[in-house]
Design a protein around this motif. Structure first.
Motif, short mmCIF file in Angstrom:
data_model
loop_
_atom_site.label_atom_id
_atom_site.label_comp_id
_atom_site.label_asym_id
_atom_site.label_seq_id
_atom_site.Cartn_x
_atom_site.Cartn_y
_atom_site.Cartn_z
N ARG A 245 6.27 45.10 1.95
CA ARG A 245 6.08 44.85 0.51
C ARG A 245 4.64 44.38 0.28
N LEU A 246 4.21 44.50 -0.97
CA LEU A 246 2.80 44.25 -1.29
C LEU A 246 2.68 43.06 -2.24
N VAL A 247 1.71 42.19 -1.96
CA VAL A 247 1.33 41.15 -2.91
C VAL A 247 -0.16 41.29 -3.18
N THR A 248 -0.51 41.35 -4.45
CA THR A 248 -1.93 41.40 -4.82
C THR A 248 -2.36 40.00 -5.26
N VAL A 249 -3.47 39.54 -4.71
CA VAL A 249 -3.99 38.22 -5.03
C VAL A 249 -5.06 38.39 -6.11
N ASP A 250 -4.75 37.88 -7.29
CA ASP A 250 -5.67 38.07 -8.42
C ASP A 250 -6.94 37.24 -8.24
N GLY A 251 -8.05 37.83 -8.64
CA GLY A 251 -9.31 37.10 -8.63
C GLY A 251 -9.89 36.86 -7.24
N ALA A 252 -9.42 37.64 -6.25
CA ALA A 252 -9.94 37.48 -4.89
C ALA A 252 -10.51 38.80 -4.39
N GLY A 253 -11.50 38.70 -3.52
CA GLY A 253 -12.05 39.87 -2.85
C GLY A 253 -11.42 40.02 -1.47
N HIS A 254 -12.28 40.33 -0.48
CA HIS A 254 -11.81 40.65 0.88
C HIS A 254 -11.29 39.41 1.61
N LEU A 255 -11.86 38.24 1.33
CA LEU A 255 -11.40 37.02 2.01
C LEU A 255 -10.40 36.31 1.10
N SER A 256 -9.29 36.98 0.83
CA SER A 256 -8.35 36.50 -0.20
C SER A 256 -7.79 35.12 0.15
N ASN A 257 -7.64 34.82 1.43
CA ASN A 257 -7.07 33.51 1.80
C ASN A 257 -7.99 32.36 1.44
N LEU A 258 -9.30 32.61 1.50
CA LEU A 258 -10.27 31.56 1.16
C LEU A 258 -10.56 31.53 -0.33
N GLU A 259 -10.49 32.69 -0.95
CA GLU A 259 -10.90 32.79 -2.35
C GLU A 259 -9.82 32.30 -3.30
N GLN A 260 -8.57 32.59 -2.96
CA GLN A 260 -7.45 32.15 -3.81
C GLN A 260 -6.34 31.59 -2.90
N PRO A 261 -6.60 30.44 -2.27
CA PRO A 261 -5.65 29.96 -1.26
C PRO A 261 -4.26 29.64 -1.82
N VAL A 262 -4.18 29.20 -3.06
CA VAL A 262 -2.86 28.84 -3.59
C VAL A 262 -1.97 30.08 -3.67
N GLN A 263 -2.53 31.15 -4.25
CA GLN A 263 -1.76 32.40 -4.34
C GLN A 263 -1.44 32.94 -2.95
N PHE A 264 -2.42 32.89 -2.06
CA PHE A 264 -2.23 33.43 -0.71
C PHE A 264 -1.11 32.66 0.00
N ASN A 265 -1.17 31.33 -0.08
CA ASN A 265 -0.17 30.52 0.62
C ASN A 265 1.22 30.75 0.05
N GLN A 266 1.29 30.88 -1.27
CA GLN A 266 2.60 31.15 -1.89
C GLN A 266 3.19 32.45 -1.37
N ALA A 267 2.34 33.46 -1.28
CA ALA A 267 2.81 34.77 -0.80
C ALA A 267 3.32 34.65 0.64
N VAL A 268 2.55 33.98 1.48
CA VAL A 268 2.92 33.89 2.90
C VAL A 268 4.17 33.03 3.08
N LEU A 269 4.20 31.89 2.43
CA LEU A 269 5.37 30.99 2.59
C LEU A 269 6.62 31.64 2.03
N GLY A 270 6.49 32.31 0.89
CA GLY A 270 7.65 32.99 0.30
C GLY A 270 8.18 34.06 1.24
N PHE A 271 7.27 34.80 1.84
CA PHE A 271 7.67 35.85 2.79
C PHE A 271 8.35 35.25 4.02
N LEU A 272 7.75 34.21 4.57
CA LEU A 272 8.32 33.60 5.78
C LEU A 272 9.70 33.01 5.49
N ARG A 273 9.86 32.45 4.29
CA ARG A 273 11.18 31.88 3.93
C ARG A 273 12.23 32.98 3.78
#
Ligand code: MLT
Length: 276
Positions: A245-273
């Motif tokens: 499945r795909l999650v797009t992180v709004d307002g981020a470029g190639h380093l999405s984890n650093l640029e929008q960490p809240v969105q990135f973390n939500q995506a990863v934690l939601g997936f892991l759960r």
């Protein structure tokens, strides 16, 4: 969220360990989640993720060979060797249960190589801002030019050339501290390591044929402003991997984890759960 480079010990009370040949952090308890960083960075790029993920998981974040405190490549540098190093690290840490493996860009190339070579060790896959396609001929030529740049002018010149492509427009306009942190981290890396890794990136295989065989839940993440591995490439991964499945992180470029960490973390934690 501010992102500043400070030592792991001072901010997160995490010690970097060395189990030759890699340095890494290993923190938290629960399902093992392995984080593989992008080029030309280190495990420090996961600073906004590690505290968030360790609330529920054991996080292992190594430095790829030549970066951070890890030993240099001995032999031909390759993406496959990065995957072998991860397997060896898991052996050394006595982790035999399948791991969730998350790789960003170069880390994603290594994660795909790991998925092909060690499918029994993989429980879930997160591919962030990465691609399965090899470098096209003009991309390979650019790698050669960058190797020369690293040799002649050092790591700082390489990151200056890369930065406009690594970070999205929004980050470049509004969050100069992210650029400063990435610049500082990359400039501290050895030019020889950058040169060796550029050769590994240039010579990496076409991973597209491996994708249909990936049989674990997979999350693909991409920054909406990523121009290096843009959303269309992420969609190619999702289309080819059976359970992705795909999650797009709004307002981020190639380093999405650093640029929008809240969105990135939500995506990863939601997936892991959501995993069994
Ligand atoms: C990375 O972020 O790891 C690099 O963009 C990978 C690459 O240059 O192919």
């Amino acid at each position: 969220m501010a992102f500043a480079l400070q030592s792991s010990q001072s901010v997160m009370n995490i010690k970097t360990a060395l189990t030759a040949p890699l340095t890494y952090v290993d923190v938290g308890q629960g399902r093992p989640v392995v984080l593989l960083h992008g080029f030309p960075l280190t495990h420090e790029m996961w600073r906004p993720q590690i505290p968030a993920l360790t609330v529920e998981h054991r996080v292992i974040a190594p430095d790829v060979r030549g970066f951070g405190g890890s030993a240099s490549f001995d032999g031909t540098p390759s993406i496959e060797r990065m995957a072998d190093d991860v397997a060896e690290l898991l052996d050394n840490l006595l982790i035999d249960q399948p791991v969730a493996l998350c790789g960003l860009s170069m880390g994603g190339y290594a994660a795909l190589a790991f998925a092909r070579k060690y499918p029994e060790r993989l429980g879930a896959l997160i591919l962030a801002d990465t691609r399965a396609e090899p470098d096209p001929p003009e991309g390979k030529a650019k790698r050669g030019e960058m190797i020369e740049l690293a040799q002649q002018q050092g790591s700082g010149a390489v990151i200056e050339q890369m930065l406009p492509k690594l970070l999205g427009e929004s980050t470049r306009q509004h969050r100069p501290e992210v650029a400063d942190a990435v610049r500082a981290l990359a400039t501290a890396q050895k030019p020889e390591s950058i040169m060796a890794t550029l050769a590994a990136l240039r010579d990496r295989p076409d991973a597209r044929e491996w994708l249909p065989a990936i049989n674990v839940p997979t999350l693909v993440i991409v920054g909406s402003e990523d121009t290096l591995t843009p959303p269309e490439m992420a969609q190619t991964l999702v289309d080819a991997i059976p359970n992705a499945r795909l999650v797009t992180v709004d307002g981020a470029g190639h380093l999405s984890n650093l640029e929008q960490p809240v969105q990135f973390n939500q995506a990863v934690l939601g997936f892991l759960r959501s995993l069994p």
